[in-house]
Design an enzyme around this catalytic site. Structure first.
Site, mmCIF file in Angstrom:
data_model
loop_
_atom_site.group_PDB
_atom_site.id
_atom_site.type_symbol
_atom_site.label_atom_id
_atom_site.label_comp_id
_atom_site.label_asym_id
_atom_site.label_seq_id
_atom_site.Cartn_x
_atom_site.Cartn_y
_atom_site.Cartn_z
ATOM 1 N N GLU A 94 36.161 16.308 2.928
ATOM 2 C CA GLU A 94 37.096 15.106 3.501
ATOM 3 C C GLU A 94 37.983 14.657 2.257
ATOM 4 O O GLU A 94 37.229 14.378 1.252
ATOM 5 C CB GLU A 94 36.073 14.179 3.694
ATOM 6 C CG GLU A 94 36.453 12.743 4.409
ATOM 7 C CD GLU A 94 34.980 11.876 4.695
ATOM 8 O OE1 GLU A 94 35.161 10.778 4.886
ATOM 9 O OE2 GLU A 94 34.042 12.364 4.372
ATOM 10 N N ASP A 197 26.109 13.308 -13.408
ATOM 11 C CA ASP A 197 27.405 13.412 -14.339
ATOM 12 C C ASP A 197 28.188 12.154 -13.622
ATOM 13 O O ASP A 197 29.295 12.317 -13.402
ATOM 14 C CB ASP A 197 28.304 14.527 -14.045
ATOM 15 C CG ASP A 197 29.432 14.855 -14.934
ATOM 16 O OD1 ASP A 197 29.288 14.455 -16.084
ATOM 17 O OD2 ASP A 197 30.224 15.654 -14.759
HETATM 18 P P1 ADP Z 1 37.616 18.755 -10.940
HETATM 19 O O1 ADP Z 1 36.656 19.472 -10.348
HETATM 20 O O2 ADP Z 1 38.668 19.605 -11.698
HETATM 21 O O3 ADP Z 1 37.042 17.866 -12.182
HETATM 22 P P2 ADP Z 1 37.752 16.725 -9.532
HETATM 23 O O4 ADP Z 1 36.698 16.450 -8.468
HETATM 24 O O5 ADP Z 1 37.747 15.510 -10.697
HETATM 25 O O6 ADP Z 1 38.401 17.769 -9.952
HETATM 26 O O7 ADP Z 1 39.173 16.152 -8.639
HETATM 27 C C1 ADP Z 1 40.536 16.038 -9.163
HETATM 28 C C2 ADP Z 1 41.032 14.536 -8.525
HETATM 29 O O8 ADP Z 1 41.036 14.715 -7.357
HETATM 30 C C3 ADP Z 1 40.331 13.381 -9.235
HETATM 31 O O9 ADP Z 1 41.683 12.748 -9.720
HETATM 32 C C4 ADP Z 1 39.488 12.865 -8.378
HETATM 33 O O10 ADP Z 1 39.731 11.478 -8.109
HETATM 34 C C5 ADP Z 1 40.228 13.208 -6.952
HETATM 35 N N1 ADP Z 1 39.328 13.511 -5.681
HETATM 36 C C6 ADP Z 1 38.240 14.297 -5.844
HETATM 37 N N2 ADP Z 1 37.478 14.672 -4.541
HETATM 38 C C7 ADP Z 1 38.204 13.833 -3.906
HETATM 39 C C8 ADP Z 1 38.282 13.653 -2.442
HETATM 40 N N3 ADP Z 1 37.383 14.073 -1.755
HETATM 41 N N4 ADP Z 1 39.136 13.038 -1.894
HETATM 42 C C9 ADP Z 1 40.441 12.468 -2.662
HETATM 43 N N5 ADP Z 1 40.512 12.729 -3.885
HETATM 44 C C10 ADP Z 1 39.384 13.222 -4.671
#
Ligand code: ADP
Length: 290
Positions: A94, A197
């Site tokens: 989502e 984390d």
């Molecule tokens: P990584 O696994 O490389 O650390 P992240 O999970 O931090 O990646 O996600 C990368 C970017 O996408 C971040 O800016 C985060 O805030 C955004 N993000 C992560 N999950 C979602 C989501 N479900 N919907 C919208 N944006 C997201």
């Protein structure tokens, strides 16, 4: 569900005639490629990809989000599909769209985090399988007690991996710390589900205006370990900590233990990103075992 094509995953989870219309990069992560994916009916999804060998990484992330979702305490994005597609593995979920923050944003988040920390757990410290903390393996071998778990599965593996940064004196201090952990840490009443984390980048605002959790490294542990990590890279606003204290999940003496919990994350950063984190690691080693 595990799919061998992204298009198939979209069809099976969003409708048999749905197609990807547009894929745009989302920046801010440090490990994976991230995209917002718009379908032909306007639905927006969040996609992470990495090399094919990262499928187990995404499985662990999905499992962690699911464990948090099951507590019913804090919102997390719903996982739609896991899989591989040509030369990548992927995780489709989502899209959290980022609405206007509600008035009591930090108080509500603190109460929800405290509720997650109070949710039923299986009664052991650790998790049913190992997962990842950043790009490093996180050992979750189940233990009956918290302090031995934190020693064997958190500090010890990271200290061992960091040996090359240490002088003989530092190594001695590290050994002393491991053998004396019970002088500094306390056993909680029972294990709590932790995000694992919990720095500010792993909390994003949903369109309900509340804080949602992403990118967990879940395990059952002492809630103080989550609280400590919120303070490591900048910290949350004071009203979050007040509200968390009011929710009754913070034990006396927490501040004396906080840096020891964060030693795990600092060692992880030392092992992942190099000597820029050595000073912070040695300050904590000296404080507890100098
Ligand atoms: P990584 O696994 O490389 O650390 P992240 O999970 O931090 O990646 O996600 C990368 C970017 O996408 C971040 O800016 C985060 O805030 C955004 N993000 C992560 N999950 C979602 C989501 N479900 N919907 C919208 N944006 C997201």
């Amino acid at each position: 569900m595990f799919f061998t094509s992204l298009d198939k995953a979209v069809r099976e989870t969003c409708g048999s005639s749905r197609k990807i219309k547009e894929k745009r990069p989302v920046f801010g992560g440090d490990i994976n490629e991230a995209y917002s994916v718009t379908l032909d009916d306007g639905t927006v999804l969040f996609l992470k990809t990495n090399e094919p060998g990262s499928a187990s990484f995404f499985e662990a992330e999905a499992e962690g989000l699911e464990a948090i979702r099951r507590t019913g305490a804090v919102s997390v994005p719903e996982i739609l599909a896991l899989g591989t597609d040509k030369d990548v593995s992927f995780l489709l979920m989502e899209f959290i769209s980022g609405g206007q923050k509600i008035k009591d944003y930090w108080e509500v988040f603190a109460a929800e985090l405290a509720a997650m920390h109070s949710a039923e757990t299986p009664g052991y410290y650790g998790f049913r399988e190992d997962n990842w903390i950043g790009a490093r393996k996180q050992v979750n071998t189940p233990h009956d007690s918290w302090i031995p778990f934190f020693r064997d599965c958190r500090l010890q593996p990271q200290l061992e991996a960091a040996q090359k940064y240490f002088s003989p004196e530092d190594r001695k201090k590290a050994g002393n710390l491991l053998s004396r952990l019970d002088r500094f840490l306390t056993e909680p009443d029972r294990p709590a589900l932790l995000h694992g984390d919990l720095w500010s980048g792993n909390m994003i605002t949903g369109n309900d205006g509340k804080g949602w959790l992403i990118d967990p490294a879940v395990y059952y542990g002492h809630p103080e370990a989550d609280l400590a990590m919120t303070e490591l890279f900048g910290g949350f606003p004071a009203r979050f900590y007040e509200a968390y204290r009011e929710a009754g999940k913070q034990e006396p003496g927490y501040k004396d233990r906080r840096d020891l919990y964060n030693l795990y994350h600092l060692l992880n950063h030392l092992n992942l990103f190099g000597s820029g984190y050595l000073g912070a690691v040695l300050r904590i080693l000296n404080r507890y075992a100098g």
